[in-house]
Scaffold this active site. Structure first.
Site, PDB file in Angstrom:
ATOM      1  N   GLN A   1      -2.311   0.563  -3.370  1.00 15.71           N
ATOM      2  CA  GLN A   1      -3.404   0.663  -3.428  1.00 15.71           C
ATOM      3  C   GLN A   1      -4.360   0.583  -1.923  1.00 15.71           C
ATOM      4  OE1 GLN A   1      -6.642  -2.299  -4.868  1.00 15.71           O
ATOM      5  NE2 GLN A   1      -6.718  -0.979  -6.635  1.00 15.71           N
TER       6      GLN A   1
ATOM      7  N   CYS B   1     -13.507  -2.733  -6.589  1.00 13.47           N
ATOM      8  CA  CYS B   1     -13.764  -4.135  -5.842  1.00 13.47           C
ATOM      9  C   CYS B   1     -15.191  -4.244  -5.604  1.00 13.47           C
ATOM     10  CB  CYS B   1     -13.088  -4.213  -4.624  1.00 13.47           C
ATOM     11  SG  CYS B   1     -13.249  -5.599  -3.871  1.00 13.47           S
TER      12      CYS B   1
END
Length: 412
Positions: free
Chosen positions: A107, A136
């Site tokens: 990621q 996020c």
């Protein structure tokens, strides 16, 4: 005759997310030992922790002959503060090419198609996919235009995915995917998902919370069926994330909401044996999990700070042994505290390789104080003599005896 549903082709070196229960990307809790333990307990795939593209660019790739891992490292920026200090390297990313082969998704945190491609090319030969973090909500990510900030610029996010598909996915034959959060309304979420699915990605994960929501708030699944339907229509695998407790629940939710896969996050962080099926015995007791974790952490020379943090997640916090481990400075002390005597030799070897020195224990300190009193008496300073001159003596605290200079280890 009905036509087969549309599917974006899975590249030969990639992996299909359909039917998979996977480990979510988690900072600190997604490092190599945690991933290998999740795979041991039955995770189908593992996501590594979000790694910023600019931190990867400029790293040196080495095969570690001791751990059989591939390490990406760079010279620590702290070295510039003290030019005479030994040069230290920081390990940015570590993977195990044998044990994670075909099951690791890297990621990436990015805000630029150019740097995303440059960084992704470094790891592409060794992973099954590249996943863009667009979910996020933490300031360190959003302040740089990364993570959930990308949800507010869908065209820019789509350009990053398209560049990765063309310049990385097609070149290395791996899949490109994205992880998002819910937007304010179903209509906005649907429009975003359709746009992203049109970039050529093979998978999309949705964290069933909006950007302002925190983990303690219950996941919202009202939009999940709609998102799954859009992904299915576009031929893209849809993975759900948020409040999934174990493999059994993951499979139930996959069927209920017609999604293709599910991610375990906090449940796996607390006990990665949550990937085990009921037939396999389900959750294991924490001591067994900790022992399995320590074996793997020693195998790969994991940074002690990360190991200490992870142990704190795996162990019940109110136990005395948990408090003992928080005071440990390295693997040897931890193995002693956990009564893992069979691991002590390996722990000492790893401590030596990582340049970890032991903290003087209480017995050693007590013995030193005893020797000091004996030396005083041997030099003629008997109890009576000391008493007769007590008016000229300073107290122990004034002379600094017994002051502790030990520093607590900082968990990274």
């Amino acid at each position: 005759m009905t036509s087969s549903p549309k599917r974006v082709p899975i590249p030969k070196n990639g992996v299909d997310y359909r039917g998979k229960v996977v480990l979510a990307p988690m900072v600190r809790s997604g490092e190599l030992p945690s991933r290998l333990l999740a795979l041991k307990y039955g995770a189908d795939l593992v996501w590594g922790p979000e790694t910023i593209d600019k931190s990867m660019i400029g790293t040196t790739k080495r095969i570690n002959p001791v751990t059989s891992t591939i390490d990406y490292s760079r010279v620590s920026s702290n070295g510039g503060r003290n030019p005479s200090a030994p040069v230290k390297e920081s390990n940015i990313y570590r993977l195990h090419p044998a044990q994670e082969n075909g099951r690791l998704v890297f990621q990436i945190g990015t805000s630029s198609p150019t740097t995303a491609v440059e960084a992704a090319k470094l790891v592409a030969p060794h992973v099954a996919g590249i996943d863009v973090n667009a979910g996020c909500p933490k300031p360190f990510s959003t302040s740089g235009g990364m993570g959930a900030a990308l949800l507010q610029t869908p065209d820019h996010l789509a350009s990053i995915l398209a560049a990765l598909v063309t310049e990385v996915g097609s070149v290395f034959d791996i899949g490109i995917s994205v992880k998002i959060r819910l937007l304010e309304t179903p209509g906005k979420t649907e429009a975003l998902v359709r746009k992203l699915c049109g970039t050529g990605i093979t998978g999309l994960t949705v964290h069933c919370r909006t950007t302002p929501m925190r983990p303690r708030e219950r996941a919202i699944r009202d939009q999940l069926r709609m998102i799954a339907d859009v992904c299915r229509h576009e031929g893209v695998a849809c993975v759900m994330n948020g409040d999934v407790k174990n493999r059994e629940e993951a499979q139930q939710l996959m069927e209920e909401f017609r999604v293709d896969g599910a991610m375990l996050a906090t449940a796996a962080e607390a006990n990665p044996s949550s990937f085990r099926t009921h037939e396999q015995g389900g959750l294991l007791p924490w001591r067994e999990v900790v022992q399995d974790y320590m074996k793997i952490a020693l195998d790969v020379d994991n940074k002690w700070g990360n190991t200490k943090f992870t142990l704190g997640q795996l162990m019940p916090g109110k136990l005395e042994v948990s408090r003992k481990v928080t005071r440990c400075k390295g693997y040897t002390e931890a193995c002693e505290a956990l009564d893992l005597e069979d691991l002590l030799d390996r722990a000492r070897a790893v401590d030596e390789r990582l340049s970890i020195s032991r903290t003087p224990d209480a017995a050693a300190v007590s013995n030193a104080k005893s020797m000091n009193k004996t030396a005083q008496a041997a030099g003629g300073r008997t109890g009576g003599e000391r008493s007769s001159t007590s008016e000229t003596r300073h107290s122990l605290s004034e002379r600094g005896v017994g002051r502790s200079t030990a520093k607590a280890a900082l968990a990274i």
